[in-house]
Design an enzyme around this catalytic site. Structure first.
Site, PDB file in Angstrom:
ATOM      1  N   LYS A 176      -1.279  -6.244  -2.276  1.00  0.00           N
ATOM      2  CA  LYS A 176      -1.707  -7.165  -3.022  1.00  0.00           C
ATOM      3  C   LYS A 176      -1.013  -8.152  -2.945  1.00  0.00           C
ATOM      4  O   LYS A 176      -0.600  -9.247  -2.717  1.00  0.00           O
ATOM      5  CB  LYS A 176      -2.830  -7.210  -3.437  1.00  0.00           C
ATOM      6  CG  LYS A 176      -3.885  -8.539  -3.542  1.00  0.00           C
ATOM      7  CD  LYS A 176      -5.362  -8.254  -4.253  1.00  0.00           C
ATOM      8  CE  LYS A 176      -5.975  -6.727  -3.684  1.00  0.00           C
ATOM      9  NZ  LYS A 176      -7.209  -6.996  -4.845  1.00  0.00           N
TER      10      LYS A 176
ATOM     11  N   ARG B  63      -6.758  -8.026 -10.751  1.00  0.00           N
ATOM     12  CA  ARG B  63      -7.122  -7.080 -10.168  1.00  0.00           C
ATOM     13  C   ARG B  63      -5.865  -5.946  -9.528  1.00  0.00           C
ATOM     14  O   ARG B  63      -4.876  -6.669  -9.854  1.00  0.00           O
ATOM     15  CB  ARG B  63      -7.414  -8.007  -7.980  1.00  0.00           C
ATOM     16  CG  ARG B  63      -8.163  -8.594  -8.757  1.00  0.00           C
ATOM     17  CD  ARG B  63      -8.066 -10.242  -7.276  1.00  0.00           C
ATOM     18  NE  ARG B  63      -9.236 -11.721  -7.489  1.00  0.00           N
ATOM     19  CZ  ARG B  63      -9.810 -11.217  -6.850  1.00  0.00           C
ATOM     20  NH1 ARG B  63     -10.263  -9.509  -5.629  1.00  0.00           N
ATOM     21  NH2 ARG B  63     -10.740 -11.910  -6.750  1.00  0.00           N
TER      22      ARG B  63
ATOM     23  N   GLY C 296     -11.199   0.107  -2.511  1.00  0.00           N
ATOM     24  CA  GLY C 296     -12.566   0.276  -3.500  1.00  0.00           C
ATOM     25  C   GLY C 296     -11.570   1.893  -5.053  1.00  0.00           C
ATOM     26  O   GLY C 296     -13.050   1.744  -5.423  1.00  0.00           O
TER      27      GLY C 296
ATOM     28  N   MET D 208      -9.587   1.509  -7.528  1.00  0.00           N
ATOM     29  CA  MET D 208      -9.667   0.895  -8.523  1.00  0.00           C
ATOM     30  C   MET D 208     -10.425  -0.307  -8.912  1.00  0.00           C
ATOM     31  O   MET D 208     -11.437  -0.329  -8.448  1.00  0.00           O
ATOM     32  CB  MET D 208      -8.129   1.019  -8.489  1.00  0.00           C
ATOM     33  CG  MET D 208      -7.160   2.395  -8.121  1.00  0.00           C
ATOM     34  SD  MET D 208      -5.635   2.181  -8.689  1.00  0.00           S
ATOM     35  CE  MET D 208      -5.056   0.705  -6.992  1.00  0.00           C
TER      36      MET D 208
ATOM     37  N   ARG E  20      -3.441  -8.672   4.393  1.00  0.00           N
ATOM     38  CA  ARG E  20      -2.329  -7.798   4.665  1.00  0.00           C
ATOM     39  C   ARG E  20      -2.606  -6.858   6.330  1.00  0.00           C
ATOM     40  O   ARG E  20      -2.964  -7.571   7.505  1.00  0.00           O
ATOM     41  CB  ARG E  20      -2.816  -6.218   3.527  1.00  0.00           C
ATOM     42  CG  ARG E  20      -4.451  -6.039   3.990  1.00  0.00           C
ATOM     43  CD  ARG E  20      -4.328  -5.013   3.041  1.00  0.00           C
ATOM     44  NE  ARG E  20      -5.897  -5.035   3.816  1.00  0.00           N
ATOM     45  CZ  ARG E  20      -6.945  -4.188   2.715  1.00  0.00           C
ATOM     46  NH1 ARG E  20      -6.863  -3.367   1.589  1.00  0.00           N
ATOM     47  NH2 ARG E  20      -7.812  -3.883   3.270  1.00  0.00           N
TER      48      ARG E  20
ATOM     49  N   HIS F 137     -10.797  23.534   2.255  1.00  0.00           N
ATOM     50  CA  HIS F 137     -10.552  25.244   3.257  1.00  0.00           C
ATOM     51  C   HIS F 137     -11.243  24.806   4.909  1.00  0.00           C
ATOM     52  O   HIS F 137     -10.479  24.749   5.773  1.00  0.00           O
ATOM     53  CB  HIS F 137     -11.654  26.514   3.032  1.00  0.00           C
ATOM     54  CG  HIS F 137     -11.576  27.242   3.397  1.00  0.00           C
ATOM     55  ND1 HIS F 137     -13.045  28.355   4.261  1.00  0.00           N
ATOM     56  CD2 HIS F 137     -10.651  28.820   3.626  1.00  0.00           C
ATOM     57  CE1 HIS F 137     -12.395  28.612   5.240  1.00  0.00           C
ATOM     58  NE2 HIS F 137     -11.544  29.547   4.670  1.00  0.00           N
TER      59      HIS F 137
ATOM     60  N   SER G 275      17.145  29.754  20.558  1.00  0.00           N
ATOM     61  CA  SER G 275      15.607  28.748  20.560  1.00  0.00           C
ATOM     62  C   SER G 275      15.063  29.161  19.243  1.00  0.00           C
ATOM     63  O   SER G 275      14.741  30.742  19.604  1.00  0.00           O
ATOM     64  CB  SER G 275      14.801  28.780  21.855  1.00  0.00           C
ATOM     65  OG  SER G 275      13.628  28.467  21.255  1.00  0.00           O
TER      66      SER G 275
ATOM     67  N   CYS H 245      10.848  26.659  20.315  1.00  0.00           N
ATOM     68  CA  CYS H 245       9.628  26.771  20.853  1.00  0.00           C
ATOM     69  C   CYS H 245       8.275  27.186  20.042  1.00  0.00           C
ATOM     70  O   CYS H 245       6.780  27.878  20.049  1.00  0.00           O
ATOM     71  CB  CYS H 245       9.925  27.593  22.034  1.00  0.00           C
ATOM     72  SG  CYS H 245      10.099  29.603  21.127  1.00  0.00           S
TER      73      CYS H 245
ATOM     74  N   TYR I 243      16.043  20.090  22.609  1.00  0.00           N
ATOM     75  CA  TYR I 243      14.905  20.302  23.574  1.00  0.00           C
ATOM     76  C   TYR I 243      13.715  20.691  22.351  1.00  0.00           C
ATOM     77  O   TYR I 243      14.108  21.389  21.369  1.00  0.00           O
ATOM     78  CB  TYR I 243      14.703  20.568  24.363  1.00  0.00           C
ATOM     79  CG  TYR I 243      15.110  22.308  24.662  1.00  0.00           C
ATOM     80  CD1 TYR I 243      13.120  22.787  24.258  1.00  0.00           C
ATOM     81  CD2 TYR I 243      16.074  22.341  25.122  1.00  0.00           C
ATOM     82  CE1 TYR I 243      13.245  24.436  24.007  1.00  0.00           C
ATOM     83  CE2 TYR I 243      15.719  24.140  24.540  1.00  0.00           C
ATOM     84  CZ  TYR I 243      15.127  25.152  24.317  1.00  0.00           C
ATOM     85  OH  TYR I 243      14.727  26.200  24.295  1.00  0.00           O
TER      86      TYR I 243
END
Ligand code: PEP
Ligand code: MG
Length: 902
Positions: free
Chosen positions: A29, A98, A107, A109, A343, A459, A786, A854, A874
């Site tokens: 801000k 602020r 919202g 703080m 922003r 979880h 790989s 892979c 790759y």
């Protein structure tokens, strides 16, 4: 002698001193208020106290030296600029205080408005406002309310209750009906509430109000909700917040005043236009509190054309300056427009792509920047099916979008019931207050998971994401009563068997079934939507950005595929070969019986017969895959898992034998099988007889596979195709293992390939830590490596990959031991270090050694950046993640700065 002058650390910046690059120091801000100030936009004057001051305060428990003096100096210069003194009884300057951290934490703080009002300056404010007593007393009661609640922890309900009583006494439900006398009375009531809870009078000294408000904003960084939010959004805990002290402007001074929020484009779809809400005669918090309904911003044109036109001009200017979608907050005070915030605005995944494409068209950014502004997680979101956009079912609750996708089904409350109903072919949604490891079977059976508690790392969330299952967590409006098999929400009661729909992206919960539609982005990747000829801005933008990513990336993207169908799909999604074809899946189904014969073979002849029977079946599998991947490399991995995985479970077999014996049946065959299964039983099969160890123990097994691969390649080539097989040996830990397999394989290949022109490479997986640490030796016998990062993670951490995610990862995430499961995103410090060592030492021993990955990490956005940086050739991932990996590989290639796309 030179005088030694100590330069005081700078903790306070005037808006004119900052700019948008200083977010670390001034918060989002503050940095943007400074930027707007310097652009000459109408920002109410003010200053910012830095995040460093907050950090110092939070670590030592007191304001750092020099801060008070700097605030004083900046306040004085603000007073000079405004021609008013803070809280002056005759003509007061009022300020807002602020919060504003580096990353927006909406919202979370605190904010305190109207600082500087007291029993005397309230009269001065009334005079300033042209004798508007009502406004002045309303502002004062708002200060006591906000200050009490935020700074002194007075329960907010008490103020609200007093306000309700005042309205009740007046016989109204509308705040605006309260006149100056009513509000003066309310101020008295509020002061009493304040004194009752704090044991002191409401502070009348303006500077004390200011200091306490600043301190409260600092403290709010460590409020419980802020901590939870940071954990969910993975915002570091030590950043602290800046504090902005801004001279007050008032949107509640009458019908020619008001307040609003706006976006420069639609943050939902990315469409161009004016999107915003306006509320006349109100302050910002009224909009948030929903006290009165806002009107569309366009209506401001009728109310105040001059301000409207000025606002539109500013919005265009901001977009051009920030070269991105901006969101803004503004206030109009008696016909004068003030900008309170801007922003770069948050947006949906679809809007991110569409806007990036539009900005390129408008010449504001180039394609590199467009690519930088989107990410793989957004693309993945766009590939999930979702609810139809035009459905008109209102949500009944909103939780956290914990695992994306859209799912509808019958509600169940227990894991067991989920399993039962799913077995009957029903789609079910498992609803719990929170899940625990005992719910695992139910989670597997369910279409989606809905919990009333827990965040993105609960979880339920972690396990659901691991399974790719839709999940909404923490929908706290739901009162879940498992014993009664029901939940209530917004006056509805939902019982077992009732249908609900959940959106794992938005977190919304709906009653009943909401129609689902397939993803246009998948249709595009599948080739059924032509981006040049359809009028879908999202598909066009995705096409354009993907094309650029493909041109930019250095990493190739292959797929993990074991069937022709998967290979074909992945190829449509842009795969440039197969990085892992797991052959064990080819030994299941009706081939199980042959595998049993192989394992139980009494002697060489029986074993050779079983292998001879498997050979043509394997060959046919490879022919199909080589055809689908014509011209592209295909890495076929020799069989990897412990052989008992192909046999019936020990307990089941033991019961069958006992029952059959009881009945007097002939059980010779079952007994032989049972004793073989007992013989092969391992306590830690993932660390047992598997991978290359199997090949060295069971004569002829690898040889059969190598022969099938070589013969299939020759057959495809003879038919005019091009097969490029790469044979990969799993679980190698020592070069001698590989050398032994290689010697045998080379003989077979030479014999089969002859002069067909087929070339077969032989390489190895690097998935055992010892292999990574002896990569220089292993490279002598390998044409490619790989990285099997699944096993490498398992063995580096000592985590059983089959058990830990459900068992305790949620706790590790909660404790911050890691921010994300190391099975999901590469642990760069540990496992990644092994990858780096192996890549460097492997290439040093054999320049030109081909390197790929892979494990599951090959399709994870952050991990793709890591593999790019390590210099792999790759990544290989499941077909569905191929586009994500292409995009991220492109982003990795163009990313020179570490700028965050949060
Ligand atoms: C790995 O371990 O990363 C790997 C790709 O092999 P698998 O998952 O089959 O063990
Ligand atoms: Mg493995």
């Amino acid at each position: 002698m030179a005088t030694q002058e100590t330069v005081e650390h700078k903790y306070v910046y005037d808006f004119a001193e900052g700019n948008k690059e200083l977010k670390d120091l001034l918060g989002g801000k503050g940095a943007n208020l400074a930027e707007m100030t310097n652009l000459g936009l109408p920002v109410p004057p003010g200053f910012t106290i830095t995040t460093e001051a907050c950090q110092a305060y939070l670590t030592t428990g007191r304001e750092p030296d020099g801060l008070a003096g700097q605030i004083e100096a900046h306040l004085e210069s603000l007073e000079r600029e405004m021609g008013r003194r803070l809280g002056d009884p005759g003509d007061p300057l009022l300020v807002s205080v602020r919060s504003g951290a580096k990353f927006s934490m909406p919202g979370m703080m605190e904010t305190v408005l109207n600082v500087g009002l007291n029993d005397r300056s309230v009269i001065g404010l009334s005079t300033q406002a042209g004798g508007n007593d009502r406004f002045a007393w309303d502002s004062y009661r708002r200060l006591i309310q906000m200050f009490g609640k935020t700074v002194c922890e007075v329960p907010g309900e008490e103020f609200e209750h007093a306000l309700d009583e005042a309205k009740h006494a007046k016989g109204t439900r509308n705040d605006l009906d309260l006149d100056a006398d009513d509000l003066r009375g309310l101020v008295d009531a509020y002061k009493k509430i304040f004194a009752k809870h704090t044991g002191r009078e409401f502070p009348q000294e303006p500077r004390e109000q200011l200091d306490l408000a600043i301190r409260a904003v600092f403290d709010s960084w460590n409020a419980e909700r802020a901590i939870l939010y940071r954990r969910q959004e993975r915002i570091p805990a030590d950043l602290g917040t800046a504090v902005n002290v801004v001279s007050m402007v008032f949107g509640n001074l009458g019908p020619d005043s008001g307040t609003g929020v706006a976006f420069t484009r639609d943050p939902g779809s990315g469409a161009q236009g004016i999107y915003g809400d306006y509320l006349a005669n109100a302050q910002g918090e009224d909009v948030v509190a929903g006290i009165r309904n806002t009107v569309p911003l366009q209506e401001l044109e009728q109310l105040d054309k001059r301000s409207y036109d000025e606002l539109l001009g500013i919005m265009a200017r901001l977009e051009e300056h920030y070269k991105d979608l901006c969101d803004i907050e503004f206030t109009i005070e008696r016909g004068k427009l003030w900008m309170l915030q801007t922003r770069v605005g948050k947006r949906t995944a679809a809007a991110a792509f569409v806007i990036a494409g539009q900005l390129v068209d408008e010449g504001l950014i180039d394609l590199d920047e467009a690519l930088h502004r989107v990410n793989g997680a957004q693309l993945a979101q766009l590939m999930f099916p979702r609810f139809q956009l035009d459905h008109d079912v209102p949500p009944v609750a909103k939780g956290i979008g914990a695992s994306p996708g859209a799912a509808s089904g019958k509600v169940v409350f227990t894991s067991a019931r989920a399993v039962e109903l799913a077995a009957e072919g029903e789609s079910v949604i498992l609803v719990r207050r929170e899940t625990n490891p005992d719910d695992l079977n139910g989670m597997i059976a369910a279409k989606g998971i809905l919990t009333s508690r827990g965040g993105k790392t609960s979880h339920a969330a972690v396990v659901a994401r691991g399974m790719g299952k839709t999940c909404v967590s923490g929908a706290d409006e739901l009162e879940v009563n498992v014993p009664a098999k029901k939940f209530t929400v917004g006056g509805h009661t939902v019982g077992e068997g009732d249908v609900v729909s959940i959106d794992g992206t938005t977190g919304k919960v709906y009653l009943g079934e909401v129609p689902v539609m397939p993803s246009e982005v998948v249709q595009y990747f599948e080739g059924s939507l032509d981006p040049e000829h359809i009028d879908n801005p999202l598909v066009r933008a995705v096409h354009r950005i993907m094309t650029h990513a493909d041109a930019a990336r250095r990493l190739r993207v292959r797929t993990n595929a074991d069937t022709g169908a998967d290979a074909a799909r992945a190829r449509r999604f842009g795969a440039e070969g197969i990085g892992l074809c797991r052959t064990e899946h080819m030994f299941l189904g009706d081939r199980r019986e042959l595998v049993e014969r192989l394992i139980l073979a009494a002697g060489a002849q029986e074993r050779e017969d079983a292998l001879a029977a498997l050979l043509p079946l394997q060959r046919a599998d490879f022919v199909e895959i080589f055809r689908e991947m014509d011209g592209l490399p295909v890495t076929v991995r020799l069989i990897d898992p412990p052989l008992h995985e192909f046999l019936p479970p020990l307990e089941q077999l033991a019961v069958n034998v006992a029952v059959a014996q009881e009945r007097g049946e002939d059980v010779a065959k079952e007994e032989a099988l049972l004793s073989a299964v007992r013989r092969m039983h391992e306590e830690n099969p993932m660390l047992g007889l598997r991978g290359v160890r199997l090949g060295l123990v069971i004569p002829g097994l690898f040889a059969m596979q190598v022969r099938a691969i070589a013969e299939a390649a020759v057959a495809v080539t003879r038919d005019g195709g091009t097969a490029c097989p790469e044979i990969m040996v799993p679980l190698v830990g020592a070069v001698q293992e590989l050398e032994t397999v290689r010697a045998e394989a080379e003989k077979i290949i030479a014999e089969v390939v002859g002069d067909s022109g087929v070339e077969v490479l032989i390489g190895t997986m690097i998935e055992v830590p010892r292999a990574a640490l002896t990569a220089g030796q292993i490279a002598e016998a390998a044409e490619f490596f790989s990285f099997g990062t699944n096993d490498l993670t398992q063995m580096a951490w000592g985590f059983s990959r089959d058990d830990v995610e459900g068992a305790f990862f949620w706790r590790y995430l909660e404790l911050g031991i890691f921010g994300i499961s190391p099975f999901e995103s590469i642990d760069a410090d540990g496992v990644g270090r092994l990858v780096r060592i192996a890549a460097e030492e492997g290439r040093a021993a054999r320049p030109g050694l081909k390197l790929g990955v892979c494990g599951e990490h090959g399709g994870d956005p952050d991990s793709v950046h890591f593999f790019h940086e390590v210099g792999l050739d790759y990544v290989s991932c499941s077909p569905f993640r191929v586009p994500v990996a292409r995009l991220e590989a492109g982003r990795a290639a163009i990313s020179t700065t570490g700028s965050d796309s949060r």
